[in-house]
Design a protein around this motif. Structure first.
Motif, short mmCIF file in Angstrom:
data_model
loop_
_atom_site.label_atom_id
_atom_site.label_comp_id
_atom_site.label_asym_id
_atom_site.label_seq_id
_atom_site.Cartn_x
_atom_site.Cartn_y
_atom_site.Cartn_z
N PRO A 49 -24.30 15.11 9.72
CA PRO A 49 -24.45 13.61 10.34
C PRO A 49 -23.27 13.66 11.39
O PRO A 49 -22.04 14.04 11.19
N VAL A 50 -23.80 13.48 12.31
CA VAL A 50 -22.72 13.32 13.76
C VAL A 50 -23.16 12.22 14.57
O VAL A 50 -24.40 12.05 14.81
N PRO A 51 -22.36 11.57 15.38
CA PRO A 51 -22.76 10.45 16.36
C PRO A 51 -23.61 11.09 17.52
O PRO A 51 -23.28 11.94 17.94
N VAL A 52 -24.77 10.59 17.88
CA VAL A 52 -25.62 10.98 18.67
C VAL A 52 -25.79 9.93 19.83
O VAL A 52 -26.21 8.95 19.36
N LEU A 53 -25.44 10.27 21.12
CA LEU A 53 -25.84 9.25 22.06
C LEU A 53 -27.02 10.08 22.71
O LEU A 53 -26.60 11.04 23.44
N MET A 54 -28.18 9.28 23.05
CA MET A 54 -29.31 9.91 23.52
C MET A 54 -29.48 9.37 24.90
O MET A 54 -29.28 8.34 25.19
N LEU A 55 -29.77 10.40 25.82
CA LEU A 55 -30.07 10.15 27.38
C LEU A 55 -31.69 10.14 27.65
O LEU A 55 -32.31 11.17 26.97
N THR A 56 -32.07 9.08 28.09
CA THR A 56 -33.63 9.04 28.10
C THR A 56 -34.17 8.77 29.62
O THR A 56 -33.57 7.54 30.04
N ALA A 57 -34.95 9.44 30.27
CA ALA A 57 -35.76 9.10 31.44
C ALA A 57 -36.81 8.03 31.18
O ALA A 57 -37.33 7.26 32.07
N VAL B 66 -34.90 8.98 14.50
CA VAL B 66 -34.60 10.21 14.10
C VAL B 66 -33.19 10.49 13.76
O VAL B 66 -32.49 11.43 13.64
N GLY B 67 -32.22 9.57 14.16
CA GLY B 67 -30.89 9.70 13.83
C GLY B 67 -29.85 9.45 14.97
O GLY B 67 -28.61 9.57 14.73
N ALA B 68 -30.38 8.94 16.27
CA ALA B 68 -29.46 8.69 17.21
C ALA B 68 -28.95 7.28 16.83
O ALA B 68 -29.51 6.47 16.44
N ASP B 69 -27.83 7.39 17.43
CA ASP B 69 -26.92 5.99 17.19
C ASP B 69 -26.97 5.10 18.32
O ASP B 69 -26.83 3.92 18.14
N ASP B 70 -26.96 5.52 19.66
CA ASP B 70 -27.11 4.67 20.78
C ASP B 70 -27.94 5.54 21.77
O ASP B 70 -28.37 6.68 21.42
N ARG C 49 -19.42 4.12 26.05
CA ARG C 49 -20.35 4.01 24.85
C ARG C 49 -19.60 5.09 23.83
O ARG C 49 -19.82 5.02 22.75
N ILE C 50 -19.34 6.34 24.61
CA ILE C 50 -18.67 7.37 23.74
C ILE C 50 -17.60 7.00 23.01
O ILE C 50 -17.38 7.14 21.80
N HIS C 51 -16.78 6.37 23.77
CA HIS C 51 -15.53 5.79 23.13
C HIS C 51 -15.77 4.81 21.92
O HIS C 51 -15.28 4.78 20.85
N ALA C 52 -16.86 4.10 22.24
CA ALA C 52 -17.28 3.03 21.06
C ALA C 52 -17.71 3.79 19.89
O ALA C 52 -17.57 3.22 19.04
N LEU C 53 -18.60 4.81 20.27
CA LEU C 53 -19.35 5.46 18.96
C LEU C 53 -18.19 5.99 18.20
O LEU C 53 -18.16 6.05 16.90
N LEU C 54 -17.16 6.55 18.65
CA LEU C 54 -16.22 7.33 17.92
C LEU C 54 -15.01 6.58 17.31
O LEU C 54 -14.75 6.70 16.08
N ARG C 55 -15.20 4.93 17.97
CA ARG C 55 -14.06 4.16 17.16
C ARG C 55 -14.88 3.53 15.89
O ARG C 55 -14.42 3.34 14.94
N ARG C 56 -16.21 3.58 16.06
CA ARG C 56 -16.91 3.00 14.93
C ARG C 56 -16.82 4.00 13.75
O ARG C 56 -16.67 3.68 12.58
N GLY D 109 -21.39 -3.06 19.38
CA GLY D 109 -20.55 -3.55 20.70
C GLY D 109 -21.19 -3.83 21.82
O GLY D 109 -20.84 -4.28 23.00
N TRP D 110 -22.55 -4.37 21.62
CA TRP D 110 -23.42 -5.10 22.70
C TRP D 110 -23.26 -6.43 22.74
O TRP D 110 -23.28 -7.05 21.85
N PRO D 111 -23.00 -6.90 23.90
CA PRO D 111 -22.69 -8.38 24.04
C PRO D 111 -23.97 -9.48 23.84
O PRO D 111 -23.59 -10.59 23.86
N ASP D 112 -25.12 -8.96 23.84
CA ASP D 112 -26.19 -9.94 23.79
C ASP D 112 -27.12 -9.39 22.71
O ASP D 112 -26.99 -8.15 22.19
N ALA D 113 -28.31 -9.95 22.65
CA ALA D 113 -29.11 -9.77 21.61
C ALA D 113 -30.40 -8.83 22.13
O ALA D 113 -31.48 -8.71 21.43
#
Length: 229
Positions: free
Chosen positions: A80-88, A101-105, A119-126, A190-194
């Motif tokens: 298990p490792v934090p994953v930040l996914m980039l998508t077009a 499938v396991g992405a965190d953000d 976002r990366i700093h936030a994931l690591l802080r979590r 850490g998202w400010p809205d819903a």
């Protein structure tokens, strides 16, 4: 695979097949003090994650070899490792598949490098925030070791992704209390809205699949409560 060393204990694996984007991300993360490793296709990414044991993975969805969704499945199954996914892709279904499938953000291209690093700093802080040394949470037949980041239900151990683990801990620390989706988004993501409530739903679904459908109760229109007995 290339290696860009910066002398930081925090190592980030960036998986991106477009050289210009990969180098831009690596340069920004170097400036933030991270060690950065680069991989440019699916097989190289899986091999790099297994050998380098990164603290976080930045993962593009569209890759040669096999796509980022398959990369995410394989690396999360191994460790298990934090994953930040980039998508077009802008379709919400594609985003939910990635979270499933396991992405965190995730970030949708084009994105700001400032937002990416935040976002990366936030994931690591979590991950750091969830780990309370020596703390064990017991709710019914559910047992969580926050120090070792291990989870058991009825003495059967289950492997969770970092964000699944934090979400479970968040609920388990307030058993039977109903936590609203927007509160979970604010306190965990850490998202400010819903606007990302479907991300919460996707991770709840994953927890039920791994730990039992009776574990978390849905309060329609409000949120979720842990109901382990």
């Amino acid at each position: 695979m290339e290696s860009i060393q910066q002398g930081s204990a925090r190592r980030i694996l960036v998986v991106e097949d477009e050289p210009t984007i990969a180098e831009s991300i690596a340069a920004r993360l170097r400036a933030e003090g991270f060690t950065v490793e680069l991989a440019h296709d699916g097989p190289a990414a899986v091999a790099a994650a297994a050998s380098l044991l990164p603290d976080l993975v930045v993962l593009d969805v569209m890759l040669p070899g096999f796509d980022g969704l398959e990369v995410c499945r394989r690396i999360q199954a191994h460790r298990p490792v934090p994953v930040l996914m980039l998508t077009a892709r802008t379709d919400e279904t594609d985003v939910l598949i990635g979270l499933g499938v396991g992405a965190d953000d995730y970030l949708t291209k084009p994105f700001s490098l400032r937002v990416l690093t935040a976002r990366i700093h936030a994931l690591l802080r979590r991950v750091e925030r969830t780990a309370t040394p020596g703390a064990t949470i017991v709710v019914g037949d559910l047992r969580i070791d926050t120090d070792q980041r291990r989870v058991w239900r009825a003495e059967a151990e289950t492997q969770l992704t970092p964000l699944e683990f934090e979400l479970l801990v968040h609920l388990a620390r307030r058993p039977r209390a109903v936590l609203a989706r927007d509160r979970l988004l604010s306190e965990i993501w850490g998202w400010p809205d819903a606007s990302g409530t479907r991300a919460v739903d996707s991770h709840i679904k994953a927890l039920r699949r791994k730990l039992g459908s009776d574990l978390i109760r849905t309060v329609h229109g409000v949120g979720y409560a842990l109901e382990a007995r």
